[in-house]
Design a protein around this motif. Structure first.
Motif, PDB file in Angstrom:
ATOM      1  N   HIS A 195       0.831  -1.196   0.000  1.00  0.00           N
ATOM      2  CA  HIS A 195       0.000   0.000   0.000  1.00  0.00           C
ATOM      3  C   HIS A 195       0.874   1.257   0.000  1.00  0.00           C
ATOM      4  O   HIS A 195       0.579   2.218  -0.691  1.00  0.00           O
ATOM      5  N   ASN A 196       1.965   1.248   0.756  1.00  0.00           N
ATOM      6  CA  ASN A 196       2.852   2.407   0.812  1.00  0.00           C
ATOM      7  C   ASN A 196       3.642   2.590  -0.477  1.00  0.00           C
ATOM      8  O   ASN A 196       4.021   3.707  -0.816  1.00  0.00           O
ATOM      9  N   LYS A 197       3.920   1.516  -1.212  1.00  0.00           N
ATOM     10  CA  LYS A 197       4.651   1.636  -2.478  1.00  0.00           C
ATOM     11  C   LYS A 197       3.827   2.380  -3.511  1.00  0.00           C
ATOM     12  O   LYS A 197       4.356   3.105  -4.326  1.00  0.00           O
ATOM     13  N   GLU A 198       2.517   2.227  -3.464  1.00  0.00           N
ATOM     14  CA  GLU A 198       1.647   2.871  -4.436  1.00  0.00           C
ATOM     15  C   GLU A 198       1.368   4.328  -4.077  1.00  0.00           C
ATOM     16  O   GLU A 198       0.977   5.111  -4.936  1.00  0.00           O
ATOM     17  N   ARG A 199       1.562   4.704  -2.863  1.00  0.00           N
ATOM     18  CA  ARG A 199       1.222   6.052  -2.424  1.00  0.00           C
ATOM     19  C   ARG A 199       2.290   7.045  -2.882  1.00  0.00           C
ATOM     20  O   ARG A 199       3.476   6.736  -2.920  1.00  0.00           O
ATOM     21  N   VAL A 200       1.835   8.236  -3.160  1.00  0.00           N
ATOM     22  CA  VAL A 200       2.732   9.278  -3.642  1.00  0.00           C
ATOM     23  C   VAL A 200       2.520  10.520  -2.787  1.00  0.00           C
ATOM     24  O   VAL A 200       1.387  10.917  -2.508  1.00  0.00           O
ATOM     25  N   LEU A 201       3.628  11.135  -2.389  1.00  0.00           N
ATOM     26  CA  LEU A 201       3.554  12.387  -1.650  1.00  0.00           C
ATOM     27  C   LEU A 201       3.445  13.543  -2.633  1.00  0.00           C
ATOM     28  O   LEU A 201       4.143  13.586  -3.647  1.00  0.00           O
ATOM     29  N   VAL A 202       2.568  14.479  -2.319  1.00  0.00           N
ATOM     30  CA  VAL A 202       2.431  15.669  -3.162  1.00  0.00           C
ATOM     31  C   VAL A 202       2.700  16.897  -2.301  1.00  0.00           C
ATOM     32  O   VAL A 202       2.361  16.938  -1.118  1.00  0.00           O
ATOM     33  N   ASP A 203       3.314  17.915  -2.924  1.00  0.00           N
ATOM     34  CA  ASP A 203       3.634  19.151  -2.226  1.00  0.00           C
ATOM     35  C   ASP A 203       2.607  20.201  -2.627  1.00  0.00           C
ATOM     36  O   ASP A 203       2.513  20.578  -3.792  1.00  0.00           O
ATOM     37  N   ILE A 204       1.825  20.646  -1.643  1.00  0.00           N
ATOM     38  CA  ILE A 204       0.803  21.649  -1.909  1.00  0.00           C
ATOM     39  C   ILE A 204       0.975  22.769  -0.902  1.00  0.00           C
ATOM     40  O   ILE A 204       0.844  22.545   0.302  1.00  0.00           O
ATOM     41  N   ALA A 205       1.301  23.932  -1.393  1.00  0.00           N
ATOM     42  CA  ALA A 205       1.475  25.139  -0.584  1.00  0.00           C
ATOM     43  C   ALA A 205       2.506  24.918   0.532  1.00  0.00           C
ATOM     44  O   ALA A 205       2.319  25.357   1.659  1.00  0.00           O
ATOM     45  N   GLY A 206       3.578  24.208   0.230  1.00  0.00           N
ATOM     46  CA  GLY A 206       4.642  23.992   1.205  1.00  0.00           C
ATOM     47  C   GLY A 206       4.373  22.861   2.179  1.00  0.00           C
ATOM     48  O   GLY A 206       5.192  22.612   3.057  1.00  0.00           O
ATOM     49  N   ASN A 207       3.252  22.187   2.056  1.00  0.00           N
ATOM     50  CA  ASN A 207       2.924  21.057   2.932  1.00  0.00           C
ATOM     51  C   ASN A 207       2.889  19.777   2.114  1.00  0.00           C
ATOM     52  O   ASN A 207       2.542  19.787   0.935  1.00  0.00           O
ATOM     53  N   TYR A 208       3.218  18.670   2.729  1.00  0.00           N
ATOM     54  CA  TYR A 208       3.240  17.382   2.051  1.00  0.00           C
ATOM     55  C   TYR A 208       2.032  16.558   2.492  1.00  0.00           C
ATOM     56  O   TYR A 208       1.730  16.450   3.671  1.00  0.00           O
ATOM     57  N   TYR A 209       1.356  15.973   1.503  1.00  0.00           N
ATOM     58  CA  TYR A 209       0.187  15.139   1.756  1.00  0.00           C
ATOM     59  C   TYR A 209       0.302  13.886   0.912  1.00  0.00           C
ATOM     60  O   TYR A 209       0.933  13.884  -0.149  1.00  0.00           O
ATOM     61  N   TRP A 210      -0.372  12.799   1.363  1.00  0.00           N
ATOM     62  CA  TRP A 210      -0.500  11.627   0.514  1.00  0.00           C
ATOM     63  C   TRP A 210      -1.524  11.977  -0.551  1.00  0.00           C
ATOM     64  O   TRP A 210      -2.563  12.558  -0.272  1.00  0.00           O
ATOM     65  N   GLU A 211      -1.230  11.628  -1.762  1.00  0.00           N
ATOM     66  CA  GLU A 211      -2.079  12.019  -2.882  1.00  0.00           C
ATOM     67  C   GLU A 211      -3.497  11.455  -2.751  1.00  0.00           C
ATOM     68  O   GLU A 211      -4.475  12.173  -2.963  1.00  0.00           O
ATOM     69  N   ASP A 212      -3.639  10.185  -2.376  1.00  0.00           N
ATOM     70  CA  ASP A 212      -4.968   9.592  -2.272  1.00  0.00           C
ATOM     71  C   ASP A 212      -5.787  10.235  -1.147  1.00  0.00           C
ATOM     72  O   ASP A 212      -6.985  10.490  -1.308  1.00  0.00           O
ATOM     73  N   GLU A 213      -5.155  10.559  -0.018  1.00  0.00           N
ATOM     74  CA  GLU A 213      -5.886  11.215   1.059  1.00  0.00           C
ATOM     75  C   GLU A 213      -6.265  12.651   0.688  1.00  0.00           C
ATOM     76  O   GLU A 213      -7.346  13.129   1.031  1.00  0.00           O
ATOM     77  N   PHE A 214      -5.392  13.317  -0.042  1.00  0.00           N
ATOM     78  CA  PHE A 214      -5.680  14.685  -0.468  1.00  0.00           C
ATOM     79  C   PHE A 214      -6.861  14.715  -1.442  1.00  0.00           C
ATOM     80  O   PHE A 214      -7.750  15.559  -1.347  1.00  0.00           O
ATOM     81  N   GLU A 215      -6.897  13.745  -2.355  1.00  0.00           N
ATOM     82  CA  GLU A 215      -8.008  13.674  -3.303  1.00  0.00           C
ATOM     83  C   GLU A 215      -9.323  13.368  -2.591  1.00  0.00           C
ATOM     84  O   GLU A 215     -10.370  13.928  -2.937  1.00  0.00           O
ATOM     85  N   ARG A 216      -9.267  12.476  -1.567  1.00  0.00           N
ATOM     86  CA  ARG A 216     -10.469  12.185  -0.796  1.00  0.00           C
ATOM     87  C   ARG A 216     -10.963  13.430  -0.071  1.00  0.00           C
ATOM     88  O   ARG A 216     -12.167  13.713  -0.013  1.00  0.00           O
ATOM     89  N   ALA A 217     -10.037  14.200   0.481  1.00  0.00           N
ATOM     90  CA  ALA A 217     -10.433  15.427   1.193  1.00  0.00           C
ATOM     91  C   ALA A 217     -11.024  16.443   0.217  1.00  0.00           C
ATOM     92  O   ALA A 217     -11.998  17.137   0.544  1.00  0.00           O
ATOM     93  N   LEU A 218     -10.469  16.514  -0.970  1.00  0.00           N
ATOM     94  CA  LEU A 218     -11.007  17.437  -1.976  1.00  0.00           C
ATOM     95  C   LEU A 218     -12.422  17.030  -2.395  1.00  0.00           C
ATOM     96  O   LEU A 218     -13.307  17.882  -2.537  1.00  0.00           O
ATOM     97  N   LEU A 219     -12.645  15.717  -2.575  1.00  0.00           N
ATOM     98  CA  LEU A 219     -13.966  15.250  -2.967  1.00  0.00           C
ATOM     99  C   LEU A 219     -14.987  15.528  -1.844  1.00  0.00           C
ATOM    100  O   LEU A 219     -16.148  15.847  -2.127  1.00  0.00           O
ATOM    101  N   LYS A 220     -14.565  15.409  -0.602  1.00  0.00           N
ATOM    102  CA  LYS A 220     -15.456  15.695   0.506  1.00  0.00           C
ATOM    103  C   LYS A 220     -15.880  17.149   0.530  1.00  0.00           C
ATOM    104  O   LYS A 220     -17.031  17.472   0.777  1.00  0.00           O
ATOM    105  N   HIS A 221     -14.939  18.040   0.265  1.00  0.00           N
ATOM    106  CA  HIS A 221     -15.238  19.463   0.332  1.00  0.00           C
ATOM    107  C   HIS A 221     -15.970  19.959  -0.907  1.00  0.00           C
ATOM    108  O   HIS A 221     -16.625  21.005  -0.854  1.00  0.00           O
ATOM    109  N   GLU A 222     -15.865  19.247  -2.017  1.00  0.00           N
ATOM    110  CA  GLU A 222     -16.594  19.651  -3.217  1.00  0.00           C
ATOM    111  C   GLU A 222     -18.073  19.388  -3.064  1.00  0.00           C
ATOM    112  O   GLU A 222     -18.894  20.107  -3.620  1.00  0.00           O
ATOM    113  N   ASN A 223     -18.443  18.396  -2.333  1.00  0.00           N
ATOM    114  CA  ASN A 223     -19.872  18.063  -2.179  1.00  0.00           C
ATOM    115  C   ASN A 223     -20.475  18.860  -1.131  1.00  0.00           C
ATOM    116  O   ASN A 223     -20.668  19.561  -0.463  1.00  0.00           O
TER     117      ASN A 223
END
Length: 108
Positions: free
Chosen positions: A80-108
């Motif tokens: 699971h960790n091999k597939e995960r990717v860290l993304v840099d957004i506004a100087g902070n690092y997030y897991w890409e899949d968790e960031f996308e889930r948070a974005l989908l939550k806030h869009e609805n």
């Protein structure tokens, strides 16, 4: 020898003649219980000796084995960790899949 024993016994009786034992029945009830309640009280009053060194060694052994099992990596977490990717957004690092889930939550 017999005279010496009798002399000691007489001396002891002389010293203890003012001492009277008044709780004979209470002692006999404790020593020879007749009812279930008295037998349970006698059983409850037993002293238990627990050897501290073997119990402590067993406890330490169990704690070390549990700790080693918790620290050993599992394959599913590694995959699971091999597939995960860290993304840099506004100087902070997030897991890409968790960031996308948070974005989908806030869009609805």
């Amino acid at each position: 020898m017999i005279n010496e024993k009798e002399r000691i016994k007489a001396h002891l009786n002389n010293e203890l003649k003012h001492t009277h034992f008044t709780k004979q029945q209470d002692v006999l009830k404790r020593v020879y219980p007749h009812t279930w309640k008295q037998k349970i009280v006698t059983l409850w009053n037993k002293e238990i000796q627990i050897p501290i060194i073997p119990i402590t060694a067993l406890f330490v052994l169990v704690m070390v084995s549990v700790g080693s099992l918790e620290n050993s990596p599992t394959d599913s977490i590694d995959e699971h960790n091999k597939e995960r990717v860290l993304v840099d957004i506004a100087g902070n690092y997030y897991w890409e899949d968790e960031f996308e889930r948070a974005l989908l939550k806030h869009e609805n």
